[in-house]
Structure formats: structure tokens, C-alpha cells
Scaffold this active site. Structure first.
Site, mmCIF file in Angstrom:
data_model
loop_
_atom_site.group_PDB
_atom_site.id
_atom_site.type_symbol
_atom_site.label_atom_id
_atom_site.label_comp_id
_atom_site.label_asym_id
_atom_site.label_seq_id
_atom_site.Cartn_x
_atom_site.Cartn_y
_atom_site.Cartn_z
ATOM 1 N N GLY A 1 0.592 5.089 -6.240
ATOM 2 C CA GLY A 1 0.458 5.848 -7.488
ATOM 3 C C GLY A 1 -0.996 5.754 -7.949
ATOM 4 O O GLY A 1 -1.639 4.710 -7.790
ATOM 5 N N ASP B 1 1.704 10.147 -6.510
ATOM 6 C CA ASP B 1 2.079 10.423 -7.911
ATOM 7 C C ASP B 1 1.044 9.803 -8.844
ATOM 8 O O ASP B 1 0.201 9.029 -8.411
ATOM 9 C CB ASP B 1 3.468 9.845 -8.216
ATOM 10 C CG ASP B 1 3.526 8.353 -7.957
ATOM 11 O OD1 ASP B 1 3.962 7.964 -6.864
ATOM 12 O OD2 ASP B 1 3.096 7.569 -8.823
ATOM 13 N N GLU C 1 6.672 6.759 6.883
ATOM 14 C CA GLU C 1 5.241 6.511 7.051
ATOM 15 C C GLU C 1 4.893 6.103 8.488
ATOM 16 O O GLU C 1 3.724 6.082 8.854
ATOM 17 C CB GLU C 1 4.786 5.422 6.076
ATOM 18 C CG GLU C 1 4.931 5.858 4.620
ATOM 19 C CD GLU C 1 4.813 4.715 3.631
ATOM 20 O OE1 GLU C 1 4.359 4.955 2.514
ATOM 21 O OE2 GLU C 1 5.211 3.581 3.956
ATOM 22 N N MET D 1 3.184 -1.445 -3.899
ATOM 23 C CA MET D 1 4.099 -2.581 -3.962
ATOM 24 C C MET D 1 4.012 -3.549 -2.768
ATOM 25 O O MET D 1 4.891 -4.402 -2.640
ATOM 26 C CB MET D 1 5.534 -2.049 -4.139
ATOM 27 C CG MET D 1 5.686 -1.180 -5.372
ATOM 28 S SD MET D 1 7.332 -0.488 -5.599
ATOM 29 C CE MET D 1 8.292 -1.937 -5.956
ATOM 30 N N GLU D 2 3.010 -3.407 -1.927
ATOM 31 C CA GLU D 2 2.955 -4.300 -0.751
ATOM 32 C C GLU D 2 1.575 -4.889 -0.431
ATOM 33 O O GLU D 2 1.473 -6.052 -0.025
ATOM 34 C CB GLU D 2 3.428 -3.558 0.531
ATOM 35 C CG GLU D 2 4.868 -3.135 0.534
ATOM 36 C CD GLU D 2 5.073 -1.825 -0.207
ATOM 37 O OE1 GLU D 2 4.112 -1.032 -0.296
ATOM 38 O OE2 GLU D 2 6.191 -1.603 -0.710
HETATM 39 N N1 ADE Z 1 4.002 3.824 -4.609
HETATM 40 C C1 ADE Z 1 3.874 5.152 -4.816
HETATM 41 N N2 ADE Z 1 3.871 5.441 -6.126
HETATM 42 C C2 ADE Z 1 3.996 4.269 -6.779
HETATM 43 C C3 ADE Z 1 4.076 3.912 -8.142
HETATM 44 N N3 ADE Z 1 4.027 4.830 -9.102
HETATM 45 N N4 ADE Z 1 4.209 2.584 -8.456
HETATM 46 C C4 ADE Z 1 4.272 1.659 -7.476
HETATM 47 N N5 ADE Z 1 4.220 1.935 -6.181
HETATM 48 C C5 ADE Z 1 4.081 3.226 -5.821
#
Ligand code: ADE
Length: 231
Positions: free
Chosen positions: A79, A199, A13, A175-176
Site C-alpha cells: 500500500g 492501493d 505473485e 506485511m512481510e
Molecule cells: N499490501 C498491499 N496493500 C497493503 C495495505 N494497504 N496494508 C498492508 N499491506 C498491504
């Protein structure tokens, strides 16, 4: 002009930024490489914090305390939680919540940090406006503004997505950024987060993730490039 901190979770990234960083100087702290330099004429410190909230929080505090950044941008992937959002789309966070904070036994709603005077962490209005203007440069994908939720979990489960949507009205999960946002809030430092969807956070999330990662990284980098001159 205050220095801009740029945080990403994964090396991929940051590649586009590092390729264009002028007069780069790298300093190591807590196992992270802080790349100081000029990007599009702006003094920046760019860093890969690693995945997860603890990495993100440690990195953000370091940017503020040791590198004196005046604002923080987090870019990367996420996501989708809202079903109409597709891989490749962009989500700009107007507020952030940590979905894995749970003190129900003490009477607090999911996401509420203990003894903090806010439930969610709002993006800085000026940075948010800059991000929204920059997002007009993205072609072929939708741009959404709304809540992003953060937790130390890669979400790949339909039930969990539904819970995140019902509980937090979230558009996307990652997640951050909730941790970065909390550290910026505690230090009164302006913050914004822009994520490109990799996703749908469902059972196929791992396959979509591999396919869409390069597209998502490219979109997020394009946005950052468009934003930096105005920051
Ligand atoms: N980052 C990208 N896709 C994710 C997901 N499905 N869950 C958590 N962090 C993500």
C-alpha cells in the site's frame, strides 16, 4: 554461484516465476512449498510464505538454514504511504522497519526491536543497484526508492498512513519484508525488497487492491525477471 531465494506472500505473485522454472523440484517445510530449480540460468529457491511477519520470518530462516541461499529477494505488492505514489508504481526498499514493534514503556522509539544494534534494516547495496537498473524496464509507472514499513496489519485508514509517514518517513507499507529483512540481518545474508503498489492504504484500499492486484503482480514479476540474471 550461490542460490538465490525468492520469497512472495501470495501465490499470484509467484506464478510467472513458476511457469519458467527449469528442472523444478518441490520440497515441503512448515507447510510451505520450496520450489528449487533454475530460472534464467540462475539456481533459485522460490516460495510462497503466506501473509504476515511470522510466516515470512519462518520461511526466510528455512531458506537460509535448509536451502543455503546466498541472498534473498522479496517481491510483491504494497500500500502507498507517500501521497504522490500511485497504484502500479514501484517502490524499492532502501531500508525496512517493522512499524508494529512498540516498546515505548521501555523508552524505545516505535519500530525499534528490543536489544538489537540497529533501528532499521538496510537493503544490500549491490542488490539495490541491480533492482534500480532493472526498474528502468517498467514503462508507464514511477519507480521510487525509500523506506518500506511492515506490520501485521492491512492498512486501510488515513490516520494510520499519516502516522506511518510522520513516524518513519515511509513510502509504502506491507506485511512481510521487515521480518524477512530482520532474519537476513541476523544471518548476514544480502536482501532486497521490491514492491508494486496495489492501493493507497486508505478507506478505499480494499477496492483498489482488487483492481490493481494483477497490474502490481505483473510489474513486480517483470522486475524480478530483469534482475535475476545479474544477481
Ligand atoms: N499490501 C498491499 N496493500 C497493503 C495495505 N494497504 N496494508 C498492508 N499491506 C498491504
Amino acid at each position: 554461484m550461490p542460490t538465490l531465494g525468492i520469497i512472495v506472500a501470495m501465490r499470484e505473485e509467484l506464478e510467472i516465476v513458476l511457469e519458467r522454472l527449469q528442472e523444478p523440484q518441490t520440497t515441503q517445510r512448515a507447510g510451505m512449498d520450496f520450489h528449487c530449480g533454475t530460472y534464467l540460468g540462475k539456481a533459485v529457491v522460490a516460495v510462497v510464505c503466506g501473509v504476515g511477519k511470522v510466516n515470512a520470518a519462518a520461511c526466510t530462516q528455512m531458506l537460509i538454514s535448509e536451502f543455503s541461499v546466498g541472498s534473498v529477494i522479496n517481491i510483491g505488492i504494497a500500500g502507498a504511504v507517500e501521497p504522490s505514489i500511485r497504484p502500479g508504481d514501484i517502490v524499492i526498499a532502501d531500508t525496512l522497519v517493522q512499524h508494529d514493534v512498540e516498546l515505548k514503556a521501555l523508552g524505545l522509539p516505535p519500530g525499534q526491536v528490543f536489544r538489537l544494534d540497529t533501528f532499521d534494516f538496510p537493503a544490500d547495496p549491490a542488490l539495490l543497484a541491480i533492482a534500480q537498473t532493472a526498474a528502468q524496464q517498467i514503462e508507464g509507472h514511477q519507480v521510487h526508492t525509500g523506506r518500506i514499513v511492515t506490520g501485521d496489519q492491512f492498512i486501510a485508514c488515513n490516520d494510520k498512513i499519516q502516522w506511518l509517514s510522520a513516524t518513519f518517513t515511509a513510502l509504502a507499507c506491507e506485511m512481510e519484508s521487515g521480518a524477512i529483512a530482520q532474519v537476513c540481518y541476523l544471518n548476514t545474508v544480502p536482501f532486497v525488497c521490491i514492491r508494486s503498489i496495489s492501493d493507497n492504504a486508505n478507506h478505499d484500499a480494499h477496492m483498489d487492491f482488487d483492481t490493481f492486484l494483477p497490474i502490481a503482480v505483473n510489474n513486480a514479476s517483470t522486475l524480478l525477471h530483469a534482475m535475476v540474471p545479474s544477481c
